[in-house]
Design a protein around this motif. Structure first.
Motif, PDB file in Angstrom:
ATOM      1  N   CYS A 151       0.766  -1.317   0.023  1.00  9.60           N
ATOM      2  CA  CYS A 151       0.114  -0.115  -0.008  1.00  9.60           C
ATOM      3  C   CYS A 151       1.066   1.158  -0.132  1.00  9.60           C
ATOM      4  CB  CYS A 151      -0.972  -0.065   1.253  1.00  9.60           C
ATOM      5  SG  CYS A 151      -1.817   1.438   1.236  1.00  9.60           S
ATOM      6  N   GLY A 152       2.065   1.229   0.802  1.00 10.70           N
ATOM      7  CA  GLY A 152       2.933   2.394   0.822  1.00 10.70           C
ATOM      8  C   GLY A 152       3.453   2.537  -0.413  1.00 10.70           C
ATOM      9  N   VAL A 153       3.948   1.569  -1.034  1.00 13.85           N
ATOM     10  CA  VAL A 153       4.472   1.477  -2.622  1.00 13.85           C
ATOM     11  C   VAL A 153       3.570   2.337  -3.511  1.00 13.85           C
ATOM     12  CG1 VAL A 153       5.542   0.312  -4.218  1.00 13.85           C
ATOM     13  CG2 VAL A 153       6.077  -0.235  -2.145  1.00 13.85           C
ATOM     14  N   ALA A 154       2.367   1.861  -3.552  1.00 15.79           N
ATOM     15  CA  ALA A 154       1.451   2.442  -4.448  1.00 15.79           C
ATOM     16  C   ALA A 154       1.062   3.645  -4.296  1.00 15.79           C
ATOM     17  CB  ALA A 154       0.043   1.605  -4.426  1.00 15.79           C
ATOM     18  N   LEU A 155       0.867   4.145  -2.862  1.00 14.74           N
ATOM     19  CA  LEU A 155       0.763   5.561  -2.604  1.00 14.74           C
ATOM     20  C   LEU A 155       1.737   6.439  -2.946  1.00 14.74           C
ATOM     21  CD1 LEU A 155      -1.115   5.239   1.090  1.00 14.74           C
ATOM     22  CD2 LEU A 155      -2.011   6.127  -1.076  1.00 14.74           C
ATOM     23  N   SER A 156       3.016   5.857  -2.631  1.00 17.96           N
ATOM     24  CA  SER A 156       4.446   6.820  -3.185  1.00 17.96           C
ATOM     25  C   SER A 156       4.171   7.023  -4.565  1.00 17.96           C
ATOM     26  CB  SER A 156       5.470   6.167  -2.740  1.00 17.96           C
ATOM     27  OG  SER A 156       5.487   5.837  -1.371  1.00 17.96           O
ATOM     28  N   LEU A 157       3.922   6.114  -5.495  1.00 18.62           N
ATOM     29  CA  LEU A 157       3.937   6.347  -6.736  1.00 18.62           C
ATOM     30  C   LEU A 157       2.660   7.184  -7.268  1.00 18.62           C
ATOM     31  CD1 LEU A 157       4.584   5.809 -10.041  1.00 18.62           C
ATOM     32  CD2 LEU A 157       3.107   3.732  -9.854  1.00 18.62           C
ATOM     33  N   ALA A 158       1.474   7.080  -6.498  1.00 19.83           N
ATOM     34  CA  ALA A 158       0.556   8.127  -6.672  1.00 19.83           C
ATOM     35  C   ALA A 158       0.825   9.695  -6.388  1.00 19.83           C
ATOM     36  CB  ALA A 158      -0.786   7.896  -5.831  1.00 19.83           C
ATOM     37  N   ALA A 159       1.785   9.811  -5.105  1.00 20.42           N
ATOM     38  CA  ALA A 159       2.179  10.955  -4.718  1.00 20.42           C
ATOM     39  C   ALA A 159       2.950  11.704  -5.702  1.00 20.42           C
ATOM     40  CB  ALA A 159       2.826  10.827  -3.181  1.00 20.42           C
TER      41      ALA A 159
END
Length: 343
Positions: free
Chosen positions: A188-196
């Motif tokens: 989840c943190g990886v996906a959120l980092s890409l989104a950010a």
């Protein structure tokens, strides 16, 4: 998570501004031609900001013990694609070298991943044969490589109008993060980092774009999204279908366009501007097409993916239902044909 996302977004925004200044200084520009959707020379290579900001976020997660060394190495395979893209943005790289690099990166990623995950085949097949789990075994490597290389290249093909690629990456990664929040906090943190990171870049790329993503960003994001879908499917098989639905706008447009060009005996491997979104942009403009893309993603693909997330037995039907209107749009806008003729 909130602090990491905020820092990543701000870092990407600042880096994009610096890269834009660098591109203007050293004439790293996208010059308009007959295939272009823009009319003035525009800086390119801004996707490097996404690569750098995302990499910093991954190191943060690793040192915060939220990411394993294997996962970091797996995601690091995308840097190979970013590197060849950076070279291509600064001076054209032969297609064979780009392809070999893409294939090598996909193979490295699959080796670390252990091939394709076991896939649950939902109704109607499980109604006939019982609950069916498919372990692709050694076939997982060629099938996985094909999926990852196609995801990489289709994202590159679809990066042709202001904001559309960054918006797609923001949408898909944010939606995946929402699903993974309940299943795997590290992913989840990886996906959120890409989104950010994509959000920070999008501040500069929103119509009228002040800088383009370039191959350094589009290839990197395409491979990364493909990997995120496979990694998510390892945690819950239904997320493979959710990911394919969320990514549907790009998958259908790129695949339909390629198929039409191949079957009509065009030079399908040559650069062109005959995708659905490109025909629509010529007719309606960049901003309306971008807003329509957001409407399709949020108003259609996201609800369908939510439905199959809650009802995995409907997964195959959900993919078909999600794709049918997109196929119709591609047909209506004559995707794959050089001339824009809308019926």
């Amino acid at each position: 998570m909130l602090l990491l996302s905020t820092v990543t977004l701000l870092l990407a925004a600042v880096l994009t501004g610096l890269i834009r200044r660098y591109a203007l200084t050293y004439k790293v520009l996208d010059i308009p031609n007959q295939r272009s959707s823009h009319s003035v020379p525009t800086p390119r290579g801004g996707g490097l900001a996404i690569v750098l900001a995302f990499s910093v976020a991954m190191l943060w997660l690793f040192f915060d013990r939220q990411l394993t060394g294997t996962s970091l190495a797996l995601l690091g395979s995308t840097l190979l694609v970013a590197a060849i893209g950076f070279c291509d943005d600064h001076g054209e790289v032969a297609a064979r070298w780009r392809f070999l690099t893409h294939l090598l990166a996909a193979i490295i990623a699959l080796e670390l991943l252990g091939g394709l995950p076991v896939v649950l085949v939902p109704a109607p097949f499980d109604a006939l044969f019982g609950r069916l789990s498919v372990n692709p075994g050694w076939l997982g490597y060629p099938l996985g490589a094909l999926f990852l290389v196609w995801a990489l290249n289709l994202f590159n093909f679809m990066d042709g109008t202001d904001g559309i690629a960054a918006s797609e990456a923001l949408f898909v990664s944010s939606a995946l993060a929402g699903y993974l929040f309940f299943i795997d906090q590290s992913l989840c943190g990886v996906a959120l980092s890409l989104a950010a990171a994509c959000s920070g870049f999008l501040l500069w790329n929103w119509p009228k774009a002040k800088i383009f993503m370039g191959d350094v960003g589009s290839g990197f994001i395409g491979l990364l999204l493909g990997l995120l879908i496979l990694l998510a499917a390892q945690q819950a098989a239904v997320l493979l279908y959710c990911g394919l639905i969320l990514f549907g706008a790009f998958i259908v447009d790129a695949s339909y366009t390629l198929a039409v060009r191949m079957f009509s005996r065009q030079k399908w491997y040559a650069a062109h501007c005959s995708h659905t979104y490109q025909h629509a942009a010529k007719r309606f403009g960049h901003l309306p097409v971008l807003l329509a893309s957001w409407a399709i993603n949020c108003g259609w693909l996201l609800p369908v993916s939510l439905w199959i997330f809650k009802h995995p037995s409907h997964a195959l039907a959900g993919v078909i239902v999600a794709y049918l209107p997109l196929i119709y749009l591609a047909y209506r806008f004559k995707a794959g044909q050089s001339e824009l003729v809308v019926s």
